[in-house]
Design a protein around this motif. Sequence first.
Motif, PDB file in Angstrom:
ATOM      1  N   ARG A  71       0.841  -1.204   0.000  1.00 47.15           N
ATOM      2  CA  ARG A  71       0.000   0.000   0.000  1.00 47.15           C
ATOM      3  C   ARG A  71       0.871   1.247   0.000  1.00 47.15           C
ATOM      4  N   GLY A  72       0.509   2.168  -0.924  1.00 50.51           N
ATOM      5  CA  GLY A  72       1.203   3.452  -0.949  1.00 50.51           C
ATOM      6  C   GLY A  72       2.546   3.471  -1.666  1.00 50.51           C
ATOM      7  N   LEU A  73       3.024   2.330  -2.156  1.00 53.71           N
ATOM      8  CA  LEU A  73       4.297   2.345  -2.885  1.00 53.71           C
ATOM      9  C   LEU A  73       4.087   2.950  -4.274  1.00 53.71           C
ATOM     10  N   ASP A  74       5.107   3.650  -4.771  1.00 48.19           N
ATOM     11  CA  ASP A  74       4.962   4.392  -6.019  1.00 48.19           C
ATOM     12  C   ASP A  74       5.019   3.525  -7.267  1.00 48.19           C
ATOM     13  N   ALA A  75       5.835   2.469  -7.224  1.00 46.53           N
ATOM     14  CA  ALA A  75       6.161   1.749  -8.453  1.00 46.53           C
ATOM     15  C   ALA A  75       5.259   0.545  -8.696  1.00 46.53           C
ATOM     16  N   VAL A  76       4.182   0.424  -7.924  1.00 44.14           N
ATOM     17  CA  VAL A  76       3.404  -0.812  -7.949  1.00 44.14           C
ATOM     18  C   VAL A  76       1.899  -0.535  -7.881  1.00 44.14           C
ATOM     19  N   ASP A  77       1.123  -1.224  -8.729  1.00 44.70           N
ATOM     20  CA  ASP A  77      -0.317  -1.348  -8.511  1.00 44.70           C
ATOM     21  C   ASP A  77      -0.581  -2.779  -8.075  1.00 44.70           C
ATOM     22  N   VAL A  78      -1.478  -2.965  -7.141  1.00 49.19           N
ATOM     23  CA  VAL A  78      -1.783  -4.317  -6.647  1.00 49.19           C
ATOM     24  C   VAL A  78      -3.259  -4.629  -6.865  1.00 49.19           C
ATOM     25  N   PHE A  79      -3.531  -5.771  -7.506  1.00 45.69           N
ATOM     26  CA  PHE A  79      -4.899  -6.259  -7.672  1.00 45.69           C
ATOM     27  C   PHE A  79      -4.999  -7.643  -7.037  1.00 45.69           C
ATOM     28  N   ILE A  80      -5.907  -7.784  -6.101  1.00 45.81           N
ATOM     29  CA  ILE A  80      -6.053  -9.071  -5.421  1.00 45.81           C
ATOM     30  C   ILE A  80      -7.433  -9.658  -5.717  1.00 45.81           C
ATOM     31  N   LEU A  81      -7.439 -10.872  -6.263  1.00 53.15           N
ATOM     32  CA  LEU A  81      -8.693 -11.587  -6.527  1.00 53.15           C
ATOM     33  C   LEU A  81      -9.009 -12.490  -5.343  1.00 53.15           C
ATOM     34  N   TYR A  82     -10.167 -12.271  -4.728  1.00 56.16           N
ATOM     35  CA  TYR A  82     -10.569 -13.179  -3.641  1.00 56.16           C
ATOM     36  C   TYR A  82     -11.950 -13.754  -3.956  1.00 56.16           C
ATOM     37  N   PRO A  83     -12.229 -14.969  -3.475  1.00 61.74           N
ATOM     38  CA  PRO A  83     -13.517 -15.593  -3.772  1.00 61.74           C
ATOM     39  C   PRO A  83     -14.622 -14.893  -2.988  1.00 61.74           C
ATOM     40  N   HIS A  84     -15.557 -14.290  -3.722  1.00 64.16           N
ATOM     41  CA  HIS A  84     -16.620 -13.507  -3.094  1.00 64.16           C
ATOM     42  C   HIS A  84     -17.409 -14.343  -2.081  1.00 64.16           C
ATOM     43  N   GLY A  85     -17.527 -13.822  -0.871  1.00 65.76           N
ATOM     44  CA  GLY A  85     -18.327 -14.500   0.153  1.00 65.76           C
ATOM     45  C   GLY A  85     -17.622 -15.661   0.824  1.00 65.76           C
ATOM     46  N   ARG A  86     -16.369 -15.914   0.481  1.00 68.59           N
ATOM     47  CA  ARG A  86     -15.682 -17.089   1.027  1.00 68.59           C
ATOM     48  C   ARG A  86     -14.433 -16.746   1.828  1.00 68.59           C
ATOM     49  N   LEU A 116     -10.516  -7.275  -5.560  1.00 71.82           N
ATOM     50  CA  LEU A 116     -11.525  -7.700  -6.531  1.00 71.82           C
ATOM     51  C   LEU A 116     -12.231  -8.956  -6.021  1.00 71.82           C
ATOM     52  N   ALA A 117     -13.552  -8.866  -5.851  1.00 67.56           N
ATOM     53  CA  ALA A 117     -14.344 -10.006  -5.358  1.00 67.56           C
ATOM     54  C   ALA A 117     -14.828 -10.810  -6.550  1.00 67.56           C
ATOM     55  N   LEU A 118     -14.240 -11.980  -6.756  1.00 65.81           N
ATOM     56  CA  LEU A 118     -14.554 -12.791  -7.934  1.00 65.81           C
ATOM     57  C   LEU A 118     -15.667 -13.791  -7.614  1.00 65.81           C
ATOM     58  N   ALA A 119     -16.576 -13.955  -8.584  1.00 65.71           N
ATOM     59  CA  ALA A 119     -17.677 -14.909  -8.400  1.00 65.71           C
ATOM     60  C   ALA A 119     -17.136 -16.320  -8.624  1.00 65.71           C
ATOM     61  N   GLY A 120     -16.659 -16.960  -7.573  1.00 64.21           N
ATOM     62  CA  GLY A 120     -16.102 -18.312  -7.703  1.00 64.21           C
ATOM     63  C   GLY A 120     -15.349 -18.717  -6.455  1.00 64.21           C
TER      64      GLY A 120
END
Length: 461
Positions: A153-168, A188-192
Amino acid sequence: MRYVSTRGQAPVLGFEDTMLTGLARDGGLYVPETVPVLQAGEIAALAGLPYEEVAHRIMWPFVSEAFAEDDFAAMIARAYAGFGHAARAPLVQIGPGHHLLELFHGPTLAFKDFAMQLIGQMFEHVLTRRGDRVTIVGATSGDTGSAAIEAFRGLDAVDVFILYPHGRVSEVQRRQMTTPSEANVHALALAGHFDDCQARVKDMFNDFPFRDRVGLAGVNSINFARVLAQVVYYFTSAVSLGAPHRPVSFTVPTGNFGDVFAGHIAKRMGLPIEKLVVATNQNDILHRCLTTGEYRPGEVTPSISPSMDIQVSSNFERALHLAYDGDGAAVAQLLEELKSGGFTVSQGALQALREVYVSGRASEEETSETIRETLGTTGETLCPHSAVGVRVARDHLGATPMVTLATAHPAKFPDAVEAATGRRPGLPPRMADLFDREERTTRVENDLAAVEAVIEERRAA
Ligand SMILES: *Cc1c(COP(=O)(O)O)cnc(C)c1O
């Protein structure tokens, strides 16, 4: 140190590129070409040293070509400064010859902080030096994601996307991912299921145009840098119990096989580990495979230890690579067979695996019972994952000290703990306001194009 792919067809890389790349281009995982072996005297000399100093000595041979030694020491110091315990990974005795290694004193209360906090520091250092920027994508069953978001969080050189199983994922896990407000972190809340999240991440890495366009980098447990950081606490704990003069055994609550594989590396480095016990919940594909040689994923059955609810265990490929004596073609063949349902480990490779690993499983009832009993007999409250470990470890206690890895703080899984004990475990004071913070999340379909579109849109240009 050179790193090769488990499938033998990707370029050989140094540590820096191995870390930035994550998954190899042939679909395999990077492993060190050779593992440095420490002399007994070098291991004995680790006794009584601060965690950071042991970390430096253990990891240095693997990373020495990537960093100046002072810089590396500074990264380690920053990585563990935010931990809530001076020992970083303290040992607590819970029975005769049975010890708990508490790996939950990091900022997100699970062992994944050990690796992720250090990876955050190493990425920042390397990318700043290169004047580069990357998009980190990861799949999580709960703990990896929060650890990654906390580390980047807050680092300049990086974007972070995290996929987690929605509701699980548990509410604490979800809130740890959705409440950081920095613009470079995205939950990102993924349907799966978790396996779907993991499969979409793998698909993105195999979509080379996308991969190159966004500068994709991975920090899942497929990243060798994570495994490496986890080798350290095998040494600190074993040495405090008398290694190298006395062998030690470990029981490891296992999902993606990263943590227990780190124990395998420690053993190859010369640490006298007698047994490495793979502990699974009812999703016991690893236990079945080590018992029968058959690796056939079924359906995931959600459990009270959700971070171990997997059927495809990525890092197991690294153990297979060693069991097949580094034969990349043989490993690639097995993973090809997996696409059509599963594979059978050869007799020779199965024997090699069994020389290092034994295994066991704990049912849901046994897990709850273990949380309740352990509280009664020791006053220690276990998280459900750690309880799976403690339960399975009981079948392997003896003259050799047993260390069970406590992989998360009980407050991360309060419902399961309350159901078992009647008491709701509280968050440590430094996290007490988690339930008051605002959440931010994006729902996505279980579809590669949809996930890629969100990432292209949200990442900083
Ligand atoms: C990730 C995790 C595990 C499983 O670790 P692997 O390295 O994937 O085997 C076990 N317990 C907890 C709490 C976790 O977060």
